[in-house]
Scaffold this motif. Structure first.
Motif, PDB file in Angstrom:
ATOM      1  N   GLU A 285       0.848  -1.192   0.000  1.00  0.00           N
ATOM      2  CA  GLU A 285       0.000   0.000   0.000  1.00  0.00           C
ATOM      3  C   GLU A 285       0.884   1.244   0.000  1.00  0.00           C
ATOM      4  O   GLU A 285       1.933   1.283   0.644  1.00  0.00           O
ATOM      5  CB  GLU A 285      -0.927   0.009   1.214  1.00  0.00           C
ATOM      6  N   VAL A 287       1.111   5.733   0.111  1.00  0.00           N
ATOM      7  CA  VAL A 287       0.467   6.972   0.514  1.00  0.00           C
ATOM      8  C   VAL A 287       1.436   8.116   0.241  1.00  0.00           C
ATOM      9  O   VAL A 287       2.659   7.960   0.377  1.00  0.00           O
ATOM     10  CB  VAL A 287       0.052   6.940   2.008  1.00  0.00           C
ATOM     11  N   THR A 305      -7.120   5.365   7.723  1.00  0.00           N
ATOM     12  CA  THR A 305      -7.781   5.092   6.450  1.00  0.00           C
ATOM     13  C   THR A 305      -9.076   5.885   6.319  1.00  0.00           C
ATOM     14  O   THR A 305      -9.722   6.248   7.303  1.00  0.00           O
ATOM     15  CB  THR A 305      -8.105   3.593   6.309  1.00  0.00           C
ATOM     16  N   ASP A 306      -9.439   6.143   5.092  1.00  0.00           N
ATOM     17  CA  ASP A 306     -10.742   6.718   4.742  1.00  0.00           C
ATOM     18  C   ASP A 306     -11.436   5.662   3.893  1.00  0.00           C
ATOM     19  O   ASP A 306     -11.097   5.474   2.726  1.00  0.00           O
ATOM     20  CB  ASP A 306     -10.532   8.012   3.948  1.00  0.00           C
ATOM     21  N   ASP A 308     -11.384   2.382   2.609  1.00  0.00           N
ATOM     22  CA  ASP A 308     -10.280   1.414   2.470  1.00  0.00           C
ATOM     23  C   ASP A 308      -9.009   2.075   1.971  1.00  0.00           C
ATOM     24  O   ASP A 308      -8.021   1.411   1.689  1.00  0.00           O
ATOM     25  CB  ASP A 308     -10.707   0.296   1.512  1.00  0.00           C
ATOM     26  N   ARG A 309      -9.018   3.424   1.875  1.00  0.00           N
ATOM     27  CA  ARG A 309      -7.879   4.161   1.321  1.00  0.00           C
ATOM     28  C   ARG A 309      -7.011   4.692   2.446  1.00  0.00           C
ATOM     29  O   ARG A 309      -7.493   5.289   3.412  1.00  0.00           O
ATOM     30  CB  ARG A 309      -8.408   5.321   0.479  1.00  0.00           C
ATOM     31  N   VAL A 311      -4.845   7.315   4.181  1.00  0.00           N
ATOM     32  CA  VAL A 311      -4.750   8.768   4.033  1.00  0.00           C
ATOM     33  C   VAL A 311      -3.710   9.386   4.966  1.00  0.00           C
ATOM     34  O   VAL A 311      -3.447  10.581   4.874  1.00  0.00           O
ATOM     35  CB  VAL A 311      -6.126   9.434   4.288  1.00  0.00           C
TER      36      VAL A 311
END
Length: 796
Positions: A285, A287, A305-306, A308-309, A311
Motif C-alpha cells: 500500500e 500513501v 484510512t478513509d 479502504d484508502r 490517508v
C-alpha cells in the motif's frame, strides 16, 4: 524540548527569576541546554503602519516610506527591506530607542534623504533569527502600541534535554507540574469547557488495530475560514518553541501538541468519504505524505484510512491528498492514542523524524485525545469561526492503560535516601506532581496519573521525592572505612588464576558481546534455548548467546582475515538459555580457540600446525589448577569434526563423571560456512565445576612398600583409553594408587582394527604390606573386568 518562559509561567505561578528557574529545571532532572533572552530592550519600539513606499531617488534597493507611528505622528523612514509595502504593519524603532544588539537609533540622512527611525526585522529586535525582511505584524495590531506589550515581551526560549522516560515533559503543561513541585507552588487548573455541538455533522470511526490503537477521537467543524491569520500570541509562542507558523489550522494542532503533549492532525473534511479507521497497512500500500514524498508501506505500519484508502501514517505524518489549505471550509480534527510499540522505529524506517512520532514513541497520555479536541475546537472557533459537530470517540477500554496504586514504605524511603523526609513534604511533592496520595500505617499508596508512564515501582516514587526535595538536601555521609575482609574460598580456584594460566599458555583474552546474530547461532546448530531480545541494538545482535565459541571463532576469523595466520584466543563469559524457564538460565563458561602453528615462528624447531592433543594439553593444565581428573569421550556435537572431537567429563573421587563441555576440531562444513581456511581447534566448558577444588586434607604417607604390575592387552581400536582406565579403577579397588599407560602399539603382530596397550598398576596399602596373593587377586580382577567389559585379550 524548547518552550517560552512566559508560556510556562502562565501554567505555574512562580516568583523565581529566569536564572533561578533554569537552575531549578536542571536540578530536578530537566537539564537546561540553552536559554535565549528575547526582547529585553524594546523601549521605544512601537507598532507602526506603512502609509506609502516610494523608490529612493538615489538608490535602487531603498524605499522612502511614510509611516504612521500612532497618535497622528507620521514619520519618514528610509528602508531597504524587500517586503516593505503600503498597508504593512511592522515594528518601528523611534529616534532615541536602543535595540537589543546595542544599536542606538538616531535621526539620519541616507543618500540625501532624511530618515527618522528604523523599521525592524525580527533579528534586529532579537526575537527570531529571521533577517529576510521586516517582521510582519497582523492587520489588527494596534498602531502606536508598544511592541513589547503587544508581543508579550520580554520573554526567553528555554531548551531542555529530556531523558527517554520523561515523555510527559514533551509539553509545557507537563513541565509545569515538575516546576510547581520544586518551587512549592501549584499548577493552574486547566479544564477547557466542552464546546457544544452546533450541527449533526460527523464521521464514523473504526478501530481495527487492537491494543496498538485503543482510542481515537474526531470532530467535524463546518464553515471555517482557514485563510484567517494565526493570532499573533499563538504565532509568537510557536516561534519561541522552535516551530515556524504555517497556517491557522496547522498552527492550532501544533500549539495544542506543545501545550498539552497530544499530537493532532487536521483533515479537509470534503476530501474524506468515511468512515475513518485505524488498521495495519497491507504490503505494498502507498500513501503520499505531507512532505510530498510517496512511500510504500508494509504490514508493520499503522495507517489511518478513509474507507479502504490510506490517508495518513498513524503517529508519524498526515497525508498530502487530504491536507488542509487556506481554501478548506470544513475540517475533520483527530486526536488518538497509539501504543509506543506500534510507532517506534516506523518513521526512521522511512527516513522521517517528526514531533508526533517522537512523542508517541515514548508514550502519550491516553486520556488526552478528547481534551485536546475540545481545546483545539475552541481555538479554531475563536480565530476562524465555524460550526462544530459532536466529538466522536471510539475506544477499546480493555486495551487502555489502567493506572494502579504503588506502595511506598516510609522506612524504605528513609533507608534509600539516608535521611528522613517529613510526611507533609512527601505528600506535598506527590500532590504538586499530580499524583493521588493516600496515607497508610507504613507509608503511602500513590496512584500516578495516566501521563506518568515512568512510575511503576516503589523505587520510582523514591526517585521523585529525591529529585524534587533536592539532591543537595540529602546529607553527605563518608564511608566508615571499615572493610570486611573475606578470605578466598579454598574450595574453588579463582578466575584470575585461570586467566593467568591460559595467558601463560600463549593465549590472548577476548571480550565479545553477549548478543550474537541469529544466523550465526543457526550455522552452529546452537539455537536450542536461545533468548531473543525485545529491543536489540541491531539486527546482528538480536539473540543472547547460548555458547561462547560462535563469537570467539568469529573473532578468530576476523584476525585470520587480516594476515594473522596464528591466532590463540580465550574468553571467560556468561551464556544464556531459557528451556521453558521464566527467566533465562545464566551459566559461566570458559572457551579457547586456536589455529595456525603450535608455536610462534622460530629457528630452533620445525613448524607444526596446532592439533587436538596440543589443545588437550592446555586444557589439562587448566584442570590441574583444581586437581581435576578429566576424561574424554567421543562427541556427537554438530559443530565438531567426526573422530577429532570429544565431550569432556570430570571424574570425581567416587568414580562419578560430570560433563563439563566439549573439545575438538571444528567440522569442515562449519569452517566453510564461516569462511575459515585454516583448521581450528577449540574447547568450551562450564567454569564452576571445572574450577571446583576439593578441600585439602592432611594424611600421612604409607610406610609400607608399593608394588607394580605391568599388563599388556589387545583391544578394539574404537575403545578409548579413558573407558578402559575407568574399568581398571573400578575393579582394582582402594589398593590401586596410580595407573600409568606407557605404550600404545599397532602393527605387526596385532590384528588390523585393534591396538595393544601396555600399562602399569601401582598398588599400595596404608596398614600392611601387600602379599603376592593380594597382588594376584587385584590383577586377576582387572583382567577379568577388561575381558568382560571390552573383550580384551592378554598379550604374552
Amino acid at each position: 524540548m524548547k518552550f517560552s518562559e512566559n508560556w510556562l509561567r502562565q501554567h505555574v505561578p512562580t516568583t523565581a527569576t529566569r536564572e533561578q528557574l533554569a537552575a531549578t529545571l536542571t536540578a530536578i532532572g530537566l537539564e537546561v541546554e540553552e536559554v535565549t533572552a528575547l526582547g529585553d530592550s524594546l523601549d521605544g519600539v512601537v507598532v507602526a503602519q506603512i502609509l506609502s513606499a516610494e523608490k529612493h531617488p538615489e538608490a535602487d534597493r531603498l524605499q522612502v516610506c511614510q509611516v504612521d507611528a500612532g497618535g497622528g505622528n507620521v514619520v519618514q523612514i528610509v528602508c531597504g527591506a524587500p517586503n516593505a509595502r503600503p498597508g504593512l504593519k511592522a515594528p518601528l524603532a523611534v529616534v532615541g530607542a536602543n535595540l537589543p544588539g546595542g544599536m542606538a537609533i538616531k535621526a539620519a540622512k541616507l543618500r540625501g534623504v532624511e530618515s527618522s527611525g528604523m523599521l525592524c526585522s525580527a533579528k534586529e529586535l532579537g526575537v527570531d533569527p529571521d533577517a529576510s525582511g521586516l517582521l510582519e505584524l497582523p492587520s489588527d495590531a494596534p498602531v502606536g502600541a508598544a511592541l513589547a506589550g503587544y508581543l508579550g515581551l520580554p520573554d526567553a526560549t528555554i531548551e531542555i534535554k529530556l531523558t527517554p522516560n520523561r515523555a510527559d515533559c514533551f509539553s509545557v503543561r507537563g513541565i509545569a507540574f515538575d516546576v510547581a513541585a520544586a518551587s512549592a507552588s501549584q499548577v493552574v487548573a486547566f479544564e477547557p469547557a466542552p464546546v457544544a455541538a452546533g450541527s449533526d455533522a460527523r464521521l464514523a470511526i473504526e478501530l481495527n488495530a487492537g491494543a496498538n490503537a485503543p482510542r481515537y477521537c474526531g470532530r467535524v467543524i463546518e464553515g471555517v475560514d482557514a485563510s484567517r491569520p494565526t493570532p499573533a500570541w499563538m504565532a509568537e509562542r510557536l516561534r519561541r518553541s522552535g516551530v515556524r507558523p504555517v497556517s491557522l489550522l496547522v498552527d492550532v494542532a501544533q500549539y495544542v501538541m506543545l501545550e498539552l503533549g497530544q499530537p493532532m492532525h487536521a483533515f479537509d473534511r470534503d476530501l474524506l468519504q468515511g468512515p475513518v479507521g485505524v488498521r495495519f497497512a497491507r504490503p505494498g500500500e502507498a500513501v503520499k505524505l505531507l512532505d510530498g514524498r510517496d512511500v510504500v508501506l508494509d504490514e508493520q505500519f499503522l495507517a489511518i484510512t478513509d474507507g479502504d484508502r490510506v490517508v495518513a501514517l498513524a503517529g508519524v505524518m498526515g497525508g498530502f491528498d487530504t491536507r488542509v489549505t487556506e481554501a478548506t471550509g470544513n475540517v475533520f480534527l483527530e486526536a488518538a492514542h497509539f501504543a509506543p510499540s506500534a510507532i517506534i522505529g516506523r518513521g526512521r524506517k522511512l527516513g522521517l523524524h517528526t514531533d508526533a512520532a517522537h512523542r508517541f514513541e515514548r508514550g502519550v497520555d491516553p486520556e488526552l485525545p478528547r481534551l485536546a479536541i475540545e481545546y483545539a475546537t475552541r481555538l479554531i472557533l475563536d480565530a476562524a469561526g465555524g460550526t462544530p459537530g459532536a466529538v466522536v470517540e471510539a475506544a477499546l477500554a480493555q486495551h487502555l492503560p489502567d493506572p494502579r496504586p504503588i506502595g511506598l514504605r516510609r522506612a524504605r524511603l528513609a533507608r534509600v535516601l539516608g535521611m528522613t523526609v517529613a510526611d507533609t513534604e512527601v505528600e506535598r511533592i506527590f500532590g504538586a506532581l499530580g499524583l493521588s496520595v493516600q496515607a497508610s500505617d507504613e507509608g503511602w499508596q500513590v496512584t500516578p496519573p495516566s501521563r506518568r508512564f515512568d512510575l511503576a515501582i516503589e523505587e520510582d516514587l523514591i526517585e521523585e521525592v529525591a529529585r524534587i526535595h533536592g539532591y543537595d538536601a540529602i546529607p553527605t555521609t563518608l564511608p566508615s572505612g571499615a572493610a570486611r575482609l573475606v578470605a578466598p574460598s579454598e574450595a574453588r580456584v579463582e578466575e584470575g588464576a585461570a586467566r593467568r594460566q591460559l595467558a601463560a599458555r600463549d593465549y590472548l583474552e577476548a571480550i565479545n558481546y553477549a548478543f550474537v546474530d541469529e544466523q550465526l547461532l543457526a550455522a552452529w546448530g546452537a539455537m536450542d534455548g536461545a533468548v531473543p531480545l525485545a529491543n536489540p541494538l541491531s539486527a546482528e545482535l538480536g539473540i543472547m548467546r547460548t555458547a561462547l565459541l560462535p563469537g570467539l571463532v568469529a573473532a578468530l576469523a576476523r584476525n585470520a582475515a587480516r594476515q594473522q595466520p596464528r591466532v590463540r584466543l580465550f574468553e571467560l563469559g556468561n551464556v544464556f538459555a531459557a528451556h521453558g524457564a521464566e527467566s533465562p538460565l545464566e551459566t559461566r563458561r570458559v572457551a579457547a580457540v586456536a589455529c595456525g602453528d603450535v608455536a610462534a615462528e622460530q629457528w630452533s624447531a620445525t613448524a607444526r600446525a596446532v592439533g587436538f592433543h596440543d589443545l588437550k594439553g592446555d586444557l589439562d593444565s587448566l584442570a590441574a589448577l583444581a586437581g581435576a581428573t578429566l576424561e574424554y569421550r567421543v562427541s556427537i556435537a554438530a559443530w565438531g569434526h567426526p573422530g577429532r572431537s570429544a565431550d569432556v567429563y570430570r571424574v570425581e573421587g567416587d568414580g562419578a563423571a560430570v560433563k563439563l563441555g566439549w573439545i575438538g576440531q571444528l567440522h569442515p562444513r562449519l569452517q566453510r560456512a564461516l569462511d575459515l581456511d585454516a583448521e581450528v581447534v577449540a574447547f568450551e566448558l562450564d567454569l564452576a565445576p571445572l574450577l571446583a577444588r576439593p578441600l585439602p586434607r592432611a594424611a600421612g604417607l604409607s610406610k609400607f612398600p608399593s608394588v607394580r604390575r605391568d599388563l599388556a592387552v589387545v583391544v578394539a581400536e574404537s575403545v578409548p583409553w579413558a573407558v578402559i582406565a575407568g574399568s581398571i579403577r573400578a575393579a582394582a579397588g582402594e589398593s590401586l594408587r596410580d595407573l600409568v599407560l606407557f605404550d600404545r602399539y599397532q602393527g605387526k603382530g596385532v590384528e588390523t582394527g585393534f591396538k595393544s596397550l601396555a600399562m602399569g598398576l601401582i598398588l599400595q596399602e596404608e596398614s600392611r604390606t601387600l602379599t603376592d596373593r593380594d597382588v594376584e587377586q587385584v590383577v586377576e580382577a582387572v583382567i577379568a573386568a577388561l575381558q568382560r567389559d571390552h573383550g580384551a585379550v592378554m598379550r604374552g
